[in-house]
Design a protein around this motif. Structure first.
Motif, PDB file in Angstrom:
ATOM      1  N   PHE A 479       0.820  -1.263   0.120  1.00  0.00           N
ATOM      2  CA  PHE A 479      -0.147   0.071  -0.066  1.00  0.00           C
ATOM      3  C   PHE A 479       1.040   1.277  -0.052  1.00  0.00           C
ATOM      4  N   GLU A 480       2.215   1.154  -0.070  1.00  0.00           N
ATOM      5  CA  GLU A 480       3.152   2.163  -0.032  1.00  0.00           C
ATOM      6  C   GLU A 480       2.906   3.179  -1.190  1.00  0.00           C
ATOM      7  N   GLY A 481       2.521   4.346  -1.123  1.00  0.00           N
ATOM      8  CA  GLY A 481       2.224   5.687  -2.118  1.00  0.00           C
ATOM      9  C   GLY A 481       0.891   5.282  -2.696  1.00  0.00           C
ATOM     10  N   LEU A 482      -0.065   4.602  -2.322  1.00  0.00           N
ATOM     11  CA  LEU A 482      -1.389   4.483  -2.701  1.00  0.00           C
ATOM     12  C   LEU A 482      -2.463   5.494  -1.715  1.00  0.00           C
ATOM     13  N   GLY A 483      -3.295   5.935  -2.375  1.00  0.00           N
ATOM     14  CA  GLY A 483      -4.309   6.835  -1.632  1.00  0.00           C
ATOM     15  C   GLY A 483      -5.108   5.837  -0.659  1.00  0.00           C
ATOM     16  N   PRO A 484      -6.072   6.080   0.166  1.00  0.00           N
ATOM     17  CA  PRO A 484      -6.612   5.637   1.212  1.00  0.00           C
ATOM     18  C   PRO A 484      -7.556   4.588   0.653  1.00  0.00           C
ATOM     19  N   PHE A 485      -8.194   4.792  -0.769  1.00  0.00           N
ATOM     20  CA  PHE A 485      -9.225   3.879  -1.270  1.00  0.00           C
ATOM     21  C   PHE A 485      -8.707   3.447  -2.426  1.00  0.00           C
ATOM     22  N   ALA A 486      -7.273   3.096  -2.608  1.00  0.00           N
ATOM     23  CA  ALA A 486      -6.652   2.542  -3.801  1.00  0.00           C
ATOM     24  C   ALA A 486      -6.283   1.241  -3.346  1.00  0.00           C
ATOM     25  N   ALA A 487      -6.468   0.250  -4.269  1.00  0.00           N
ATOM     26  CA  ALA A 487      -5.968  -1.139  -4.081  1.00  0.00           C
ATOM     27  C   ALA A 487      -4.929  -1.581  -4.862  1.00  0.00           C
ATOM     28  N   PRO A 537     -24.138  14.962  -1.644  1.00  0.00           N
ATOM     29  CA  PRO A 537     -25.616  15.283  -1.821  1.00  0.00           C
ATOM     30  C   PRO A 537     -26.399  13.841  -1.884  1.00  0.00           C
ATOM     31  N   GLN A 538     -27.436  13.472  -1.285  1.00  0.00           N
ATOM     32  CA  GLN A 538     -27.798  12.497  -1.267  1.00  0.00           C
ATOM     33  C   GLN A 538     -29.232  12.384  -2.226  1.00  0.00           C
ATOM     34  N   PRO A 539     -29.470  11.493  -2.948  1.00  0.00           N
ATOM     35  CA  PRO A 539     -28.534  10.118  -3.137  1.00  0.00           C
ATOM     36  C   PRO A 539     -27.519  10.532  -4.083  1.00  0.00           C
ATOM     37  N   PHE A 540     -26.544   9.292  -4.496  1.00  0.00           N
ATOM     38  CA  PHE A 540     -25.460   9.779  -5.423  1.00  0.00           C
ATOM     39  C   PHE A 540     -25.331   8.728  -6.226  1.00  0.00           C
ATOM     40  N   THR A 541     -24.477   8.759  -7.124  1.00  0.00           N
ATOM     41  CA  THR A 541     -24.196   7.859  -8.220  1.00  0.00           C
ATOM     42  C   THR A 541     -23.056   7.255  -8.177  1.00  0.00           C
ATOM     43  N   LEU A 542     -22.774   5.863  -8.974  1.00  0.00           N
ATOM     44  CA  LEU A 542     -21.475   5.370  -8.465  1.00  0.00           C
ATOM     45  C   LEU A 542     -20.414   6.097  -9.063  1.00  0.00           C
ATOM     46  N   SER A 543     -20.468   6.912 -10.127  1.00  0.00           N
ATOM     47  CA  SER A 543     -19.603   7.868 -10.916  1.00  0.00           C
ATOM     48  C   SER A 543     -19.264   9.086  -9.674  1.00  0.00           C
ATOM     49  N   GLU A 544     -20.335   9.509  -8.947  1.00  0.00           N
ATOM     50  CA  GLU A 544     -20.192  10.652  -7.932  1.00  0.00           C
ATOM     51  C   GLU A 544     -19.182  10.196  -6.680  1.00  0.00           C
ATOM     52  N   ALA A 545     -19.410   8.726  -6.301  1.00  0.00           N
ATOM     53  CA  ALA A 545     -18.681   8.061  -5.135  1.00  0.00           C
ATOM     54  C   ALA A 545     -17.478   7.726  -5.621  1.00  0.00           C
ATOM     55  N   ARG A 546     -17.436   7.501  -6.838  1.00  0.00           N
ATOM     56  CA  ARG A 546     -15.875   7.199  -7.323  1.00  0.00           C
ATOM     57  C   ARG A 546     -14.902   8.248  -7.235  1.00  0.00           C
ATOM     58  N   GLN A 547     -15.415   9.160  -7.870  1.00  0.00           N
ATOM     59  CA  GLN A 547     -14.665  10.744  -7.692  1.00  0.00           C
ATOM     60  C   GLN A 547     -14.336  11.272  -6.434  1.00  0.00           C
ATOM     61  N   ALA A 548     -15.516  10.969  -5.421  1.00  0.00           N
ATOM     62  CA  ALA A 548     -15.405  11.438  -4.028  1.00  0.00           C
ATOM     63  C   ALA A 548     -14.406  10.727  -3.349  1.00  0.00           C
ATOM     64  N   ASP A 550     -11.845   8.878  -5.182  1.00  0.00           N
ATOM     65  CA  ASP A 550     -10.459   9.279  -5.768  1.00  0.00           C
ATOM     66  C   ASP A 550     -10.068   7.788  -6.092  1.00  0.00           C
ATOM     67  N   THR A 551     -10.965   6.738  -6.484  1.00  0.00           N
ATOM     68  CA  THR A 551     -10.506   5.452  -6.807  1.00  0.00           C
ATOM     69  C   THR A 551     -11.058   5.083  -8.159  1.00  0.00           C
ATOM     70  N   SER A 552     -10.872   3.829  -8.549  1.00  0.00           N
ATOM     71  CA  SER A 552     -11.098   3.227  -9.802  1.00  0.00           C
ATOM     72  C   SER A 552     -12.561   2.578  -9.514  1.00  0.00           C
ATOM     73  N   ARG A 553     -13.040   2.412 -10.650  1.00  0.00           N
ATOM     74  CA  ARG A 553     -14.329   1.727 -10.745  1.00  0.00           C
ATOM     75  C   ARG A 553     -13.932   0.051 -10.150  1.00  0.00           C
ATOM     76  N   ARG A 554     -12.896  -0.484 -10.507  1.00  0.00           N
ATOM     77  CA  ARG A 554     -12.488  -1.858 -10.009  1.00  0.00           C
ATOM     78  C   ARG A 554     -12.495  -1.923  -8.397  1.00  0.00           C
ATOM     79  N   VAL A 555     -12.495  -0.756  -7.726  1.00  0.00           N
ATOM     80  CA  VAL A 555     -12.477  -0.800  -6.464  1.00  0.00           C
ATOM     81  C   VAL A 555     -13.990  -0.235  -6.106  1.00  0.00           C
ATOM     82  N   ALA A 556     -14.410   0.878  -6.652  1.00  0.00           N
ATOM     83  CA  ALA A 556     -15.537   1.546  -6.277  1.00  0.00           C
ATOM     84  C   ALA A 556     -17.062   0.477  -6.205  1.00  0.00           C
ATOM     85  N   VAL A 557     -17.083  -0.365  -7.247  1.00  0.00           N
ATOM     86  CA  VAL A 557     -18.149  -1.199  -7.483  1.00  0.00           C
ATOM     87  C   VAL A 557     -18.009  -2.081  -6.367  1.00  0.00           C
TER      88      VAL A 557
END
Length: 582
Positions: A479-487, A537-548, A550-557
């Protein structure tokens, strides 16, 4: 009350004597009175001073020996009757052999018809026969029921006999049924000799041969209705919940949970040499008579396979008879009611050596030494007194102390071996240890754990750090160098040696959270993600969650799927989500 059985040759005056002593007619059937011969068991009673004595009058003819044995089986004493004018006869000898086989130690010799013949010769011969048995030297009285000669002396001798009988014993009830019948308006009634314990109206009992419990509706003793009866006693039991036709002589009323129905027992034989016994005999115990197959084991020990299961306990005394030869082969003492199998070569010889050491006295230490582990309820059913039980090691499990110490050593060895073979696992699974130690219950494994061993999450380990240092360092590097929500990418995990087994160990250790195969986040990442998503803002989309995040679709889904499944987020019909629990 005390209970005494008659014994002796046919037509030697047993029933006449009982009639003279009690003023009651022991012969119940018209056929018996017509033929002047007892066919089945008869019952009568009288008072001797402050003591009540009940008599079980047994038939003397050889054709009715089975009935006779049903009568003498449960009683502690016998009145042996010999006619002065006929002397010692074949059924005198067989009845005495039966008493000896059953280990009866209390008795009285009564020589009848003293008005027809000088009783001296008959008395001397009978005493010589009797004193060679378990009865030893007993008092003798000569009487004539016709003239009344000797009856006062007989009453005095009976009073002395009764005074020397053992008092009633506490314990569970095992009432061997010798009669069953129906009374109009009352239902089924059974009778028997209560040898131990007490019966009370309302008691719930087990009845052999009947699947469901039965309840005591009423009790009678000596012709009177009573609320409770204590051993020893003759008793009639009115039962609720059972039909008369389902009960036969040889059935038994039992205290629930205190007897084991067994059709295989190891015994010591007192009588004929075991090697010469026929392969098939009849076992008489209480009022029961069942065919048995005999397998000799040692010089005086054998294994019996019963034709039907009986409620047996260690120390029970029973009788083996060859009905074809009208011969009592001997008495038996029950040594084991749950004997081990004899399938391996040499097992029978080894078993004979074990049986040599047993004396038929239920002993908790000895039973635990032989059985290693046993539930207390099971041990109680073999006849061992529950008051002598040691403290259970787990639940109701009892253990031999030496065997328990060996198991603790083996557990430590197994935990060490598992740790060497599986360094990534945080201990050996309890269930796997149970199998390796051959234990019947997981609770026993947990009870064996002693410091420095510890139990965590269904596993046993040697304590200390639960996670290898190499695994911790590999995860941190990934996990060195990765953000908190990066795999970490799959190839990076492989480079660091973090395959499926290693990642599984990291998940169990709480180092990472697995979202999907090969997709892991740092521990605590899902909780951080919820806090960040709650700010959208609620509700939110998958894209909005991924951007918030700062992770990939591979992790967000898979991350949002995890939050949905745990009830933290709720997914709407339009595929938008709302944080419902922070």
């Amino acid at each position: 009350m005390q209970v005494i059985a008659t014994a002796g040759h046919v037509d030697h005056g047993k029933s006449t004597l009982v009639r003279a002593l009690t003023g009651m007619e022991p012969d119940r059937w018209a056929e018996e009175r017509r033929r002047g011969m007892t066919i089945d068991l008869g019952f009568a009673w009288t008072t001797l001073g402050a003591e009540t004595v009940a008599f079980v009058d047994v038939p003397g003819h050889e054709r009715f020996v089975t009935n006779m044995l049903a009568g003498i089986g449960p009683v502690p004493a016998a009145m042996i009757v010999v006619a002065a004018d006929e002397g010692w006869m074949p059924q005198s000898a067989e009845h005495l052999a039966a008493l000896d086989a059953l280990g009866v130690r209390h008795g009285l010799l009564v020589v009848t018809r003293a008005d027809l013949e000088d009783p001296s010769a008959a008395t001397e011969l009978a005493q010589a026969e009797i004193e060679q048995t378990s009865l030893g030297r007993i008092e003798a009285v000569a009487v004539s029921a016709v003239t009344g000669r000797g009856l006062p002396e007989l009453r005095g001798a009976l009073a002395r006999l009764v005074a020397g009988l053992p008092p009633g014993q506490p314990g569970p009830v095992r009432l061997w049924v010798d009669r069953s019948f129906t009374i109009k308006g009352s239902g089924t009634v059974v009778t028997g000799t209560l040898a131990a314990g007490a019966l009370r109206t309302g008691d719930e009992l087990d009845l052999t041969g009947v699947a469901k419990p039965v309840r005591v509706r009423g009790l009678q003793s000596l012709g009177r209705s009573v609320g409770e009866v204590h051993a020893p006693a003759r008793v009639a039991v009115n039962l609720r919940g059972v039909d008369k036709d389902t009960i036969t002589r040889g059935a038994a009323l039992l205290t629930p949970g205190r007897f084991l129905l067994s059709d295989l027992v190891d015994v010591r034989v007192h009588g004929d040499p075991v090697a010469g016994l026929p392969a098939t005999l009849t076992l008489h115990l209480g009022s029961a008579a069942v065919p048995v197959r005999v397998r000799p084991l040692g010089a005086d020990t054998a294994r019996l396979r019963l034709g039907r299961a009986l409620p047996l306990r260690i120390g029970d005394r029973a009788l083996l008879r060859d009905p074809g030869r009208h011969h009592v082969a001997g008495g038996v003492t029950v040594l084991d009611v749950v004997p081990p199998g004899l399938t391996r070569r040499g097992a029978a010889a080894a078993r004979a050596l074990v049986l040599e050491q047993l004396d038929g006295v239920p002993d908790v230490a000895g039973e635990l030494r032989r059985r290693k582990l046993i539930r207390g309820s099971e041990l109680a059913r073999t006849g061992v007194d529950t008051a002598t039980f040691p403290a259970p090691v787990a639940g109701e499990w009892l253990a031999d102390p030496a065997h328990w110490a060996v198991l603790q050593d083996r557990l430590r060895d197994e935990v060490e071996r598992h740790a060497k073979e599986n360094p990534l696992e945080p201990g050996a699974p309890v269930e796997a240890l149970r199998h390796r130690l051959g234990l019947p219950d997981r609770a026993l494994v947990e009870a064996l754990v002693r410091a420095p061993l510890v139990t965590r999450g269904g596993r046993v380990s040697a304590g200390g750090p639960a996670v290898p240092g190499d695994l911790i360092r590999a995860v941190e590097t990934a996990f060195e160098g990765l953000g908190p929500f990066a795999a970490p990418e799959a190839n990076r995990l492989a480079e660091l040696g973090l395959g499926p087994r290693q990642l599984g160990a990291a998940v169990r250790a709480g180092l990472v959270v697995q979202l999907a195969a090969g997709v892991v986040l740092r521990a605590g990442a899902p909780e951080q993600a919820v806090r960040r998503l709650a700010g959208l803002p609620q509700p939110f989309t998958l894209s909005e969650a991924r951007q918030a995040l700062d992770t990939s679709r591979r992790v967000a889904v898979p991350l949002l799927g995890l939050l949905d499944s745990t009830g933290v987020t709720q997914r709407g019909d339009d595929d938008r989500r709302t944080v419902v629990r922070g």
